[in-house]
Write a protein that holds these residues in place. Structure first.
Motif, PDB file in Angstrom:
ATOM      1  N   PRO A 110      45.529  71.140  70.749  1.00  0.00           N
ATOM      2  CA  PRO A 110      46.298  72.390  70.757  1.00  0.00           C
ATOM      3  C   PRO A 110      45.433  73.597  71.119  1.00  0.00           C
ATOM      4  CG  PRO A 110      45.756  71.782  68.506  1.00  0.00           C
ATOM      5  CD  PRO A 110      45.270  70.663  69.384  1.00  0.00           C
ATOM      6  N   ALA A 111      46.087  74.596  71.668  1.00  0.00           N
ATOM      7  CA  ALA A 111      45.497  75.926  71.836  1.00  0.00           C
ATOM      8  C   ALA A 111      46.385  76.853  71.017  1.00  0.00           C
ATOM      9  CB  ALA A 111      45.473  76.342  73.295  1.00  0.00           C
ATOM     10  N   THR A 112      45.774  77.707  70.197  1.00  0.00           N
ATOM     11  CA  THR A 112      46.560  78.525  69.278  1.00  0.00           C
ATOM     12  C   THR A 112      46.464  80.025  69.533  1.00  0.00           C
ATOM     13  OG1 THR A 112      44.724  78.514  67.699  1.00  0.00           O
ATOM     14  CG2 THR A 112      46.426  76.810  67.434  1.00  0.00           C
ATOM     15  N   GLY A 113      45.633  80.444  70.461  1.00  0.00           N
ATOM     16  CA  GLY A 113      45.527  81.866  70.745  1.00  0.00           C
ATOM     17  C   GLY A 113      44.603  82.122  71.911  1.00  0.00           C
ATOM     18  N   GLY A 114      44.496  83.386  72.272  1.00  0.00           N
ATOM     19  CA  GLY A 114      43.615  83.765  73.369  1.00  0.00           C
ATOM     20  C   GLY A 114      44.161  83.341  74.716  1.00  0.00           C
ATOM     21  N   LEU A 115      43.248  83.033  75.612  1.00  0.00           N
ATOM     22  CA  LEU A 115      43.602  82.608  76.966  1.00  0.00           C
ATOM     23  C   LEU A 115      43.223  81.151  77.165  1.00  0.00           C
ATOM     24  CD1 LEU A 115      42.151  85.582  79.072  1.00  0.00           C
ATOM     25  CD2 LEU A 115      44.559  85.175  78.527  1.00  0.00           C
ATOM     26  N   VAL A 116      44.009  80.467  77.983  1.00  0.00           N
ATOM     27  CA  VAL A 116      43.594  79.169  78.493  1.00  0.00           C
ATOM     28  C   VAL A 116      43.259  79.362  79.968  1.00  0.00           C
ATOM     29  CG1 VAL A 116      44.830  77.740  76.835  1.00  0.00           C
ATOM     30  CG2 VAL A 116      45.996  78.449  78.933  1.00  0.00           C
ATOM     31  N   THR A 117      42.362  78.526  80.459  1.00  0.00           N
ATOM     32  CA  THR A 117      41.942  78.596  81.858  1.00  0.00           C
ATOM     33  C   THR A 117      42.293  77.294  82.545  1.00  0.00           C
ATOM     34  OG1 THR A 117      40.102  80.071  81.312  1.00  0.00           O
ATOM     35  CG2 THR A 117      39.968  78.893  83.416  1.00  0.00           C
ATOM     36  N   GLY A 118      42.961  77.390  83.685  1.00  0.00           N
ATOM     37  CA  GLY A 118      43.278  76.221  84.494  1.00  0.00           C
ATOM     38  C   GLY A 118      42.382  76.202  85.719  1.00  0.00           C
ATOM     39  N   THR A 119      41.776  75.053  85.975  1.00  0.00           N
ATOM     40  CA  THR A 119      40.956  74.865  87.173  1.00  0.00           C
ATOM     41  C   THR A 119      41.524  73.682  87.933  1.00  0.00           C
ATOM     42  OG1 THR A 119      39.006  75.704  86.016  1.00  0.00           O
ATOM     43  CG2 THR A 119      38.622  74.455  88.053  1.00  0.00           C
ATOM     44  N   ALA A 120      42.000  73.941  89.140  1.00  0.00           N
ATOM     45  CA  ALA A 120      42.641  72.897  89.952  1.00  0.00           C
ATOM     46  C   ALA A 120      41.757  72.531  91.136  1.00  0.00           C
ATOM     47  CB  ALA A 120      44.004  73.378  90.448  1.00  0.00           C
ATOM     48  N   THR A 121      41.631  71.235  91.361  1.00  0.00           N
ATOM     49  CA  THR A 121      40.888  70.727  92.510  1.00  0.00           C
ATOM     50  C   THR A 121      41.728  69.642  93.188  1.00  0.00           C
ATOM     51  OG1 THR A 121      39.721  69.161  91.069  1.00  0.00           O
ATOM     52  CG2 THR A 121      38.592  71.241  91.571  1.00  0.00           C
ATOM     53  N   THR A 125      44.629  69.482  87.616  1.00  0.00           N
ATOM     54  CA  THR A 125      44.315  70.717  86.913  1.00  0.00           C
ATOM     55  C   THR A 125      43.812  70.388  85.520  1.00  0.00           C
ATOM     56  OG1 THR A 125      45.987  71.963  88.137  1.00  0.00           O
ATOM     57  CG2 THR A 125      45.226  72.914  86.068  1.00  0.00           C
ATOM     58  N   VAL A 126      42.650  70.923  85.191  1.00  0.00           N
ATOM     59  CA  VAL A 126      42.086  70.800  83.857  1.00  0.00           C
ATOM     60  C   VAL A 126      42.265  72.159  83.180  1.00  0.00           C
ATOM     61  CG1 VAL A 126      39.980  70.426  82.510  1.00  0.00           C
ATOM     62  CG2 VAL A 126      40.440  69.028  84.550  1.00  0.00           C
ATOM     63  N   ILE A 127      42.929  72.150  82.032  1.00  0.00           N
ATOM     64  CA  ILE A 127      43.179  73.377  81.277  1.00  0.00           C
ATOM     65  C   ILE A 127      42.299  73.342  80.033  1.00  0.00           C
ATOM     66  CG2 ILE A 127      44.905  74.752  80.057  1.00  0.00           C
ATOM     67  CD1 ILE A 127      47.019  73.454  81.944  1.00  0.00           C
ATOM     68  N   THR A 128      41.528  74.429  79.845  1.00  0.00           N
ATOM     69  CA  THR A 128      40.614  74.517  78.711  1.00  0.00           C
ATOM     70  C   THR A 128      40.913  75.766  77.885  1.00  0.00           C
ATOM     71  OG1 THR A 128      38.975  75.666  80.075  1.00  0.00           O
ATOM     72  CG2 THR A 128      38.751  73.272  79.882  1.00  0.00           C
ATOM     73  N   ASP A 129      40.504  75.712  76.608  1.00  0.00           N
ATOM     74  CA  ASP A 129      40.654  76.885  75.742  1.00  0.00           C
ATOM     75  C   ASP A 129      39.415  77.778  75.894  1.00  0.00           C
ATOM     76  OD1 ASP A 129      38.636  75.676  74.191  1.00  0.00           O
ATOM     77  OD2 ASP A 129      40.013  75.096  72.594  1.00  0.00           O
ATOM     78  N   GLU A 130      39.376  78.852  75.127  1.00  0.00           N
ATOM     79  CA  GLU A 130      38.269  79.798  75.266  1.00  0.00           C
ATOM     80  C   GLU A 130      36.924  79.205  74.837  1.00  0.00           C
ATOM     81  OE1 GLU A 130      39.893  83.263  73.244  1.00  0.00           O
ATOM     82  OE2 GLU A 130      40.292  84.157  75.221  1.00  0.00           O
ATOM     83  N   ALA A 131      36.940  78.126  74.066  1.00  0.00           N
ATOM     84  CA  ALA A 131      35.704  77.444  73.670  1.00  0.00           C
ATOM     85  C   ALA A 131      35.273  76.412  74.712  1.00  0.00           C
ATOM     86  CB  ALA A 131      35.889  76.770  72.309  1.00  0.00           C
ATOM     87  N   GLY A 132      36.054  76.287  75.798  1.00  0.00           N
ATOM     88  CA  GLY A 132      35.739  75.326  76.844  1.00  0.00           C
ATOM     89  C   GLY A 132      36.213  73.918  76.543  1.00  0.00           C
ATOM     90  N   LYS A 133      37.005  73.749  75.490  1.00  0.00           N
ATOM     91  CA  LYS A 133      37.521  72.424  75.150  1.00  0.00           C
ATOM     92  C   LYS A 133      38.772  72.123  75.964  1.00  0.00           C
ATOM     93  CE  LYS A 133      35.592  72.329  70.559  1.00  0.00           C
ATOM     94  NZ  LYS A 133      35.857  72.227  69.129  1.00  0.00           N
ATOM     95  N   ARG A 134      38.862  70.882  76.423  1.00  0.00           N
ATOM     96  CA  ARG A 134      39.991  70.475  77.264  1.00  0.00           C
ATOM     97  C   ARG A 134      41.261  70.415  76.431  1.00  0.00           C
ATOM     98  NH1 ARG A 134      40.161  66.395  82.190  1.00  0.00           N
ATOM     99  NH2 ARG A 134      37.997  67.062  82.274  1.00  0.00           N
ATOM    100  N   VAL A 135      42.268  71.160  76.877  1.00  0.00           N
ATOM    101  CA  VAL A 135      43.571  71.219  76.225  1.00  0.00           C
ATOM    102  C   VAL A 135      44.545  70.266  76.914  1.00  0.00           C
ATOM    103  CG1 VAL A 135      45.545  72.750  75.769  1.00  0.00           C
ATOM    104  CG2 VAL A 135      43.201  73.591  75.447  1.00  0.00           C
ATOM    105  N   CYS A 136      44.465  70.194  78.233  1.00  0.00           N
ATOM    106  CA  CYS A 136      45.444  69.436  79.017  1.00  0.00           C
ATOM    107  C   CYS A 136      44.825  69.021  80.343  1.00  0.00           C
ATOM    108  CB  CYS A 136      46.669  70.327  79.258  1.00  0.00           C
ATOM    109  SG  CYS A 136      47.960  69.605  80.292  1.00  0.00           S
ATOM    110  N   THR A 137      45.240  67.863  80.830  1.00  0.00           N
ATOM    111  CA  THR A 137      44.932  67.425  82.191  1.00  0.00           C
ATOM    112  C   THR A 137      46.261  67.145  82.868  1.00  0.00           C
ATOM    113  OG1 THR A 137      42.889  66.369  81.422  1.00  0.00           O
ATOM    114  CG2 THR A 137      43.697  65.736  83.615  1.00  0.00           C
ATOM    115  N   ALA A 138      46.478  67.759  84.015  1.00  0.00           N
ATOM    116  CA  ALA A 138      47.751  67.584  84.726  1.00  0.00           C
ATOM    117  C   ALA A 138      47.490  67.232  86.185  1.00  0.00           C
ATOM    118  CB  ALA A 138      48.582  68.867  84.642  1.00  0.00           C
TER     119      ALA A 138
END
Length: 146
Positions: A99-110, A123-136
């Motif tokens: 889960p991500a509970t606040g702040g921004l998430v970052t998506g990086t698509a290749t 697309t790899v989506i990470t939270d502000e700590a750099g932890k992977r939240v989602c892979t799409a």
């Protein structure tokens, strides 16, 4: 190729140089607060706030992660295809890792595949700590008239 007049960061609805007149209306990505930080056919980076895009438990909504991934993959596919092509998403899948509970998430698509009629992005989506939240993964169909 990103038009030279674009400078980042940039709200996603201001990417008119990529989609031309097709982006004259507000988009779901714009409504959700997606901001582009980098855009080319080889790599796209954007952020999205968790606040306003959460489900009732206060966690980032899985559908919001899919919107971020589809936005990035669609823009990358459109850049790859060029201005005379119409690009539409035909398949998306996502694995939600944490889960991500606040702040921004970052998506990086290749790109996984950049062809003449199909383009696929991971697309790899990470939270502000750099932890992977989602892979799409998104696949777009490229249609060229003429």
């Amino acid at each position: 190729m990103t038009p030279p007049e674009i400078s980042f960061p940039l709200p996603v609805d201001e990417l008119t140089g990529i989609f031309g007149s097709r982006s004259a209306r507000p988009t779901l990505g714009g409504t959700m607060g997606i901001v582009m930080h980098e855009a080319s056919a080889e790599r796209l980076v954007a952020t999205m706030p968790v606040d306003g895009n959460a489900q009732p438990y206060g966690l980032l909504h899985g559908g919001a992660s899919c919107v971020l991934a589809e936005t990035l993959g669609s823009i990358g596919s459109a850049i790859h295809a060029g201005p005379d092509a119409l690009v539409v998403g035909i398949e998306i899948n996502a694995t939600h890792h944490r889960p991500a509970t606040g702040g921004l998430v970052t998506g990086t698509a290749t790109p996984v595949h950049l062809g003449r009629t199909l383009a696929t992005y991971e697309t790899v989506i990470t939270d502000e700590a750099g932890k992977r939240v989602c892979t799409a993964r998104l696949t777009c169909m490229i249609r060229r008239d003429g």
